[in-house]
Design a protein around this motif. Sequence first.
Motif, short mmCIF file in Angstrom:
data_model
loop_
_atom_site.label_atom_id
_atom_site.label_comp_id
_atom_site.label_asym_id
_atom_site.label_seq_id
_atom_site.Cartn_x
_atom_site.Cartn_y
_atom_site.Cartn_z
N LEU A 110 0.81 -1.11 0.02
CA LEU A 110 0.07 0.03 -0.07
C LEU A 110 0.96 1.22 -0.05
O LEU A 110 0.47 2.28 -0.63
CB LEU A 110 -0.73 -0.03 1.39
CG LEU A 110 -2.05 -1.15 1.17
CD1 LEU A 110 -2.93 -0.89 2.69
CD2 LEU A 110 -3.01 -0.64 0.14
N LEU A 111 2.21 1.30 0.62
CA LEU A 111 2.85 2.42 0.75
C LEU A 111 3.51 2.61 -0.64
O LEU A 111 3.78 3.66 -1.15
CB LEU A 111 3.94 2.27 1.69
CG LEU A 111 3.40 2.19 3.14
CD1 LEU A 111 4.76 1.82 4.15
CD2 LEU A 111 2.83 3.60 3.26
N ASN A 112 3.65 1.52 -1.37
CA ASN A 112 4.24 1.63 -2.65
C ASN A 112 3.26 2.32 -3.57
O ASN A 112 3.51 3.09 -4.45
CB ASN A 112 4.82 0.10 -3.07
CG ASN A 112 5.66 0.25 -4.38
OD1 ASN A 112 6.12 1.41 -4.82
ND2 ASN A 112 5.60 -0.80 -5.03
N GLY A 113 1.98 1.60 -3.63
CA GLY A 113 0.99 2.16 -4.13
C GLY A 113 0.74 1.63 -5.71
O GLY A 113 -0.28 1.88 -6.40
N THR A 114 1.58 0.82 -6.13
CA THR A 114 1.56 -0.03 -7.56
C THR A 114 0.20 -0.64 -7.47
O THR A 114 -0.33 -0.65 -8.62
CB THR A 114 2.94 -0.71 -7.91
OG1 THR A 114 3.98 -0.02 -7.77
CG2 THR A 114 2.68 -1.34 -9.31
N PHE A 115 0.16 -1.64 -6.66
CA PHE A 115 -1.24 -2.54 -6.90
C PHE A 115 -2.44 -1.73 -6.62
O PHE A 115 -3.41 -2.04 -7.28
CB PHE A 115 -1.08 -3.46 -5.69
CG PHE A 115 0.15 -4.32 -5.67
CD1 PHE A 115 0.80 -4.77 -7.02
CD2 PHE A 115 0.47 -5.15 -4.59
CE1 PHE A 115 1.90 -5.46 -6.78
CE2 PHE A 115 1.56 -6.05 -4.88
CZ PHE A 115 2.31 -6.08 -5.60
N TYR A 116 -2.50 -0.74 -5.91
CA TYR A 116 -3.75 0.05 -5.50
C TYR A 116 -4.10 1.15 -6.72
O TYR A 116 -4.78 1.24 -7.07
CB TYR A 116 -3.33 1.02 -4.21
CG TYR A 116 -4.74 1.77 -4.09
CD1 TYR A 116 -5.54 1.23 -2.99
CD2 TYR A 116 -4.90 3.07 -4.48
CE1 TYR A 116 -6.67 1.75 -2.66
CE2 TYR A 116 -6.13 3.84 -3.90
CZ TYR A 116 -6.84 3.18 -3.01
OH TYR A 116 -8.07 4.06 -2.87
N HIS A 140 -4.20 8.00 -1.91
CA HIS A 140 -5.00 7.13 -1.04
C HIS A 140 -4.35 5.77 -0.75
O HIS A 140 -4.68 5.64 0.53
CB HIS A 140 -6.21 7.15 -2.16
CG HIS A 140 -7.08 7.97 -2.48
ND1 HIS A 140 -7.84 8.01 -3.43
CD2 HIS A 140 -7.07 9.33 -2.23
CE1 HIS A 140 -8.38 9.00 -3.65
NE2 HIS A 140 -8.06 9.88 -2.78
N SER A 141 -3.34 5.30 -1.47
CA SER A 141 -2.94 3.94 -1.02
C SER A 141 -2.37 4.41 0.10
O SER A 141 -2.00 3.34 1.09
CB SER A 141 -2.11 3.49 -2.19
OG SER A 141 -1.52 2.16 -1.75
#
Length: 321
Positions: free
Chosen positions: A119-125, A178-179
């Motif tokens: 979630l901190l990386n944000g790629t999946f989100y 958001h992520s």
Amino acid sequence: MEKYRTVLNLVLKQHATLGYGFLALLTAGGEQLFSVVVFSCPCNSWNIAYSMVFLFVPALVLFLLGYFINNRTWKLCTGCCINQAKQCSKRILCRGIKIFVQITTGALVAPITWISVALLNGTFYECGMSGYYNEHLLKTICNNKSTDCQSNLFKLPCGRTALPLSTQEDILVTLRAHSQVIGWSLIAAITVFTLASNCIIRCCSPVSFLQLQFWKTYKEKENELFEQKSAVHAKQLAERNLNSFFESEGPKEIKTPSRAAWEEISLLYSFSRNEEYYSMIHKYAERKADNTHASSSTINMDVPAVLDFVDGGKKSVDTHV
């Protein structure tokens, strides 16, 4: 040399914490590798499903592996279906639930680390939310944007949209924000929960802080010595049996714990103020010592009675003579 010894002692005392820290770092590194090398957003209707698989399935696998590699899981499960002593009385059930919660807490370290770092990386989100058609989300992201924003949103992670670059960057930054907010919220919630649960557990502890530290040290030393003694005893028994087989000799006597003794020390144990034992092996040893002492006391009490009986017999014979 003294400094190295101090560092070594610190590592040995905090090996559980360091182990969890190393596991968290290893999981975080694995997530970064997956997101860069393996993950590739399809940029179509599969965005949400593809992203959720990468976010939660590895976390589930890590969670199950946490159970699998923990020896306490197998100690809790082994023989519980047929062993009468392990069947669900109220006391045994409470101990089992307590140990299961402890095992689960340790198993949650890796999956929570995976989800938080993802979630901190944000790629999946970014990939998932770009394919998630929610009216409120679309209005928030595409507010004051061109009319093609909503229809081209699922193509955004691949950069195959007709939207201006500034608009694409703005939407990606919003999704990433958001992520990261969700990720930090998850970390904060887990931290608060862990602190609160540890405080509650320590408040309900039946022993003092120093005795609890001694108990942990005792368990570590007992497990270490148990492995060493088991290896030595198993080697002696194997050598005796092999010598008996190859040299056709009668086997020498080697005392081995009975099946009942093994089952007794394998039972679940929690500290009791009425019985201050530190483990089932400690309890077994103390009870065996008490039984031995009771048997010797019984024999010593019976000796005068036997002597009186013999003396009485002699007097009766003398009288008849």
